[in-house]
Design a protein around this motif. Structure first.
Motif, mmCIF file in Angstrom:
data_model
loop_
_atom_site.group_PDB
_atom_site.id
_atom_site.type_symbol
_atom_site.label_atom_id
_atom_site.label_comp_id
_atom_site.label_asym_id
_atom_site.label_seq_id
_atom_site.Cartn_x
_atom_site.Cartn_y
_atom_site.Cartn_z
ATOM 1 N N PHE A 101 5.549 26.307 -25.525
ATOM 2 C CA PHE A 101 6.203 25.091 -25.035
ATOM 3 C C PHE A 101 7.730 25.181 -25.069
ATOM 4 O O PHE A 101 8.397 24.246 -24.612
ATOM 5 N N ASN A 102 8.284 26.243 -25.597
ATOM 6 C CA ASN A 102 9.736 26.368 -25.697
ATOM 7 C C ASN A 102 10.386 26.340 -24.321
ATOM 8 O O ASN A 102 9.753 26.583 -23.298
ATOM 9 N N ASP A 103 11.699 26.026 -24.304
ATOM 10 C CA ASP A 103 12.411 25.979 -23.006
ATOM 11 C C ASP A 103 12.315 27.307 -22.266
ATOM 12 O O ASP A 103 12.234 27.333 -21.035
ATOM 13 N N GLY B 181 8.727 20.185 -39.293
ATOM 14 C CA GLY B 181 8.833 19.201 -40.356
ATOM 15 C C GLY B 181 9.367 17.853 -39.937
ATOM 16 O O GLY B 181 9.636 17.007 -40.799
ATOM 17 N N MET B 182 9.510 17.607 -38.632
ATOM 18 C CA MET B 182 10.016 16.322 -38.142
ATOM 19 C C MET B 182 8.930 15.625 -37.326
ATOM 20 O O MET B 182 8.123 16.279 -36.665
ATOM 21 N N PRO B 183 8.919 14.279 -37.316
ATOM 22 C CA PRO B 183 7.921 13.549 -36.525
ATOM 23 C C PRO B 183 8.339 13.418 -35.062
ATOM 24 O O PRO B 183 8.607 12.321 -34.558
ATOM 25 N N GLY B 184 8.407 14.527 -34.365
ATOM 26 C CA GLY B 184 8.811 14.513 -32.970
ATOM 27 C C GLY B 184 10.264 14.900 -32.799
ATOM 28 O O GLY B 184 11.016 15.040 -33.779
ATOM 29 N N PRO B 185 10.708 15.068 -31.546
ATOM 30 C CA PRO B 185 12.093 15.479 -31.300
ATOM 31 C C PRO B 185 13.109 14.408 -31.697
ATOM 32 O O PRO B 185 14.164 14.725 -32.259
ATOM 33 N N TYR B 186 12.822 13.137 -31.391
ATOM 34 C CA TYR B 186 13.693 12.022 -31.773
ATOM 35 C C TYR B 186 12.910 10.719 -31.631
ATOM 36 O O TYR B 186 11.824 10.684 -31.044
ATOM 37 N N ASN B 187 13.453 9.653 -32.171
ATOM 38 C CA ASN B 187 12.886 8.308 -32.074
ATOM 39 C C ASN B 187 11.469 8.234 -32.654
ATOM 40 O O ASN B 187 10.680 7.385 -32.255
ATOM 41 N N GLY C 97 7.632 27.875 -8.597
ATOM 42 C CA GLY C 97 8.538 27.000 -7.869
ATOM 43 C C GLY C 97 8.895 25.693 -8.526
ATOM 44 O O GLY C 97 9.618 24.889 -7.926
ATOM 45 N N PHE C 98 8.437 25.438 -9.728
ATOM 46 C CA PHE C 98 8.764 24.198 -10.428
ATOM 47 C C PHE C 98 9.944 24.423 -11.365
ATOM 48 O O PHE C 98 10.273 25.554 -11.732
ATOM 49 N N SER C 99 10.584 23.326 -11.762
ATOM 50 C CA SER C 99 11.693 23.414 -12.704
ATOM 51 C C SER C 99 11.173 23.401 -14.135
ATOM 52 O O SER C 99 10.031 23.002 -14.402
ATOM 53 N N LYS C 100 12.014 23.810 -15.055
ATOM 54 C CA LYS C 100 11.624 23.830 -16.461
ATOM 55 C C LYS C 100 11.423 22.412 -16.996
ATOM 56 O O LYS C 100 12.148 21.493 -16.602
ATOM 57 N N THR C 101 10.481 22.274 -17.872
ATOM 58 C CA THR C 101 10.171 20.980 -18.480
ATOM 59 C C THR C 101 10.478 21.040 -19.971
ATOM 60 O O THR C 101 10.014 21.961 -20.655
ATOM 61 N N PRO C 102 11.232 20.067 -20.501
ATOM 62 C CA PRO C 102 11.545 20.071 -21.946
ATOM 63 C C PRO C 102 10.374 19.548 -22.773
ATOM 64 O O PRO C 102 10.404 18.425 -23.280
ATOM 65 N N TRP C 103 9.356 20.355 -22.929
ATOM 66 C CA TRP C 103 8.141 19.915 -23.606
ATOM 67 C C TRP C 103 8.405 19.459 -25.039
ATOM 68 O O TRP C 103 7.811 18.474 -25.502
ATOM 69 N N LEU C 104 9.276 20.159 -25.736
ATOM 70 C CA LEU C 104 9.512 19.864 -27.152
ATOM 71 C C LEU C 104 10.754 19.013 -27.398
ATOM 72 O O LEU C 104 11.092 18.758 -28.553
ATOM 73 N N LYS C 105 11.430 18.578 -26.334
ATOM 74 C CA LYS C 105 12.668 17.817 -26.501
ATOM 75 C C LYS C 105 12.600 16.417 -25.911
ATOM 76 O O LYS C 105 13.488 15.602 -26.181
ATOM 77 N N ASP C 106 11.588 16.134 -25.111
ATOM 78 C CA ASP C 106 11.437 14.821 -24.500
ATOM 79 C C ASP C 106 10.342 14.066 -25.238
ATOM 80 O O ASP C 106 9.231 14.572 -25.416
#
Length: 453
Positions: A285-287, A394-400, A299-308
């Motif tokens: 899932f990394n960038d 060790g974090m509950p998600g990327p943010y929020n 042909g698709f763009s990168k998706t921020p799987w672990l940052k969104d």
């Protein structure tokens, strides 16, 4: 600690002494037949006594003691002397940080959406078999799914609550106009009328508060957000896992070359370490990982799987599905192999199609296995923690706190913030939710489980 050890030894000796006294007096005062039964029972319990002692020390005692401590302020400062605060820990779990403002239109359409979704789910659970028209069955299933998805993503899309509520109302009106009501029992209308009465009563008393809890309060209470994310994860991962597992089991049950190899391949993720699996998927899932590489190549763009944050629960669900689908497929396969082949031979003589054999033979006779898999998968999904902890370091998600689940909340309260009383209360709320879902599943499946005779 020494006193605790002495207490355990004392209680074990007391139990053994009590059993011996019961055996001695029963030999003297009971009739020979009853005495033999009592003797056999006492002997059995004496053999089981070591297991009871181990379970009591490491299972039952922590369960009851943690429930007792959920009514205390038991944190790092009061670890040696907990302070009794009653239900305050439970109240604080659902307390909002700030009041939530909501307009009348939002409250009305949110309430209408919940009301219509509940009606369709009631029909789905209790009356799906009574409906004779396949199109009406599919409409009920689709509208139930639409209502659940709309409630889970109610703040993501503007006017989603309005559109979904109106669609549900229109579809239900069309169903009622197509003699849908003639197929229902009086009980369903009694339930609907009761639900309408409760809805009007709650709304007159200020039901927008309930709507705020379902739509906006998850941003004002970390525990409510944990419940929201956990429910979202359960509803997303469990049906997909069971569906894929059933399809794989059906394929493996056929005369397929090398099916032993495929059974092993599908089962390997289940016995693999969760840490290793999560680290591999973290790289995928990394960038610059494998998944984004494949997307860019086609042909698709990168998706921020672990940052969104909107991808947090889906990514965890993908890992869980990949890990558990092989295990449930093996269970389904065992259930399929227990179905007598004579049923399929009789169906072939009658000219049944493969789909008809699956619908009228496989599914009904596989219902005990399906029931077991649904219960186990649902309970396991509610306990999701490892994948999130490893995937997001060790974090509950990327943010929020987008990956905050109920077990993660318990872990954070207990080990990080050292608020053990609050963590115990959260653990018992999780237990109550799992128990509620299990009871509902048992009641809804009671008349749909068919055992082969």
């Amino acid at each position: 600690m020494l006193k605790a050890e002495y207490a355990i030894i004392f209680y074990v000796l007391l139990i053994v002494l009590s059993l011996l006294l019961v055996r001695m007096f029963s030999k003297r005062y009971l009739k020979p037949v009853k005495y033999r039964k009592v003797k056999e029972s006492i002997s059995a319990y004496l053999y089981l006594l070591p297991s009871f002692v181990i379970l009591g020390i490491f299972v039952f005692w922590p369960i009851f003691y943690s429930f007792y401590l959920s009514f205390f302020k038991w944190d790092f400062q009061n670890q040696g002397n907990p302070i009794f605060i009653g239900f305050q820990n439970y109240i604080e779990l659902f307390k909002l940080n700030q009041p939530v403002n909501i307009t009348f239109n939002e409250a009305f359409f949110n309430t209408l959406l919940i009301f219509m979704t509940a009606i369709f789910i009631i029909h789905l659970i209790f009356d799906l078999k009574k409906i004779k028209t396949p199109r009406q069955k599919y409409l009920i299933v689709c509208m139930s799914i639409l209502g659940i998805i709309s409630l889970l993503t109610i703040n993501s899309i503007q006017y989603l609550n309005v559109v979904s509520a109106l669609v549900l109302v229109v579809v239900y009106t069309i169903l009622l106009s197509l003699h849908f009501a003639d197929q229902m029992s009086n009980k369903i209308f009694l339930r609907i009328i009761t639900f309408i009465g409760l809805w009007i009563a709650f709304y007159s008393l200020g039901v927008p508060e309930i709507i705020r809890f379902l739509s906006l309060a998850k941003e004002q209470s970390l525990f409510i957000k944990a419940i929201w994310n956990t429910t979202y994860y359960v509803l997303l991962s469990t049906p997909i896992t069971i569906l894929f597992a059933l399809l794989i089991a059906l394929l493996l049950n056929r005369k397929l070359y090398g099916k032993t190899f495929f059974r092993t391949v599908y089962f390997i993720p289940f016995v693999t370490s969760v840490v290793a699996i999560s680290l591999v998927w973290q790289w995928i899932f990394n960038d610059n990982g494998l998944l984004n590489y494949i997307l860019t190549q086609i042909g698709f763009s990168k998706t921020p799987w672990l940052k969104d944050q909107k991808f947090t629960i889906p990514t965890v669900a993908i890992i869980s599905i990949w890990k558990m689908v092989g295990y449930y497929a093996i269970i389904f396969l065992a259930g399929l192999q227990n179905i007598d082949k004579a049923y399929y031979e009789a169906a072939e003589v009658d000219g049944a199609t493969p789909f008809q054999k699956f619908q009228f033979i496989t599914l009904p006779l596989l219902s005990p296995t399906t029931y077991f898999v649904i219960i186990v998968a649902m309970i396991g999904a509610f306990k999701v923690f490892d994948e999130i902890f490893i995937l997001y370091v060790g974090m509950p998600g990327p943010y929020n706190n987008s990956g905050m689940t109920m077990v993660y909340y318990v872990y954070d309260m207990f080990y990080v913030q050292q608020r053990m009383g609050r963590a115990s209360a959260a653990a018992y709320v999780l237990f109550g939710i799992i128990l509620l879902f299990t009871i509902l599943q048992m009641r809804s499946s009671r008349s749909r489980i068919h055992y082969e005779s």
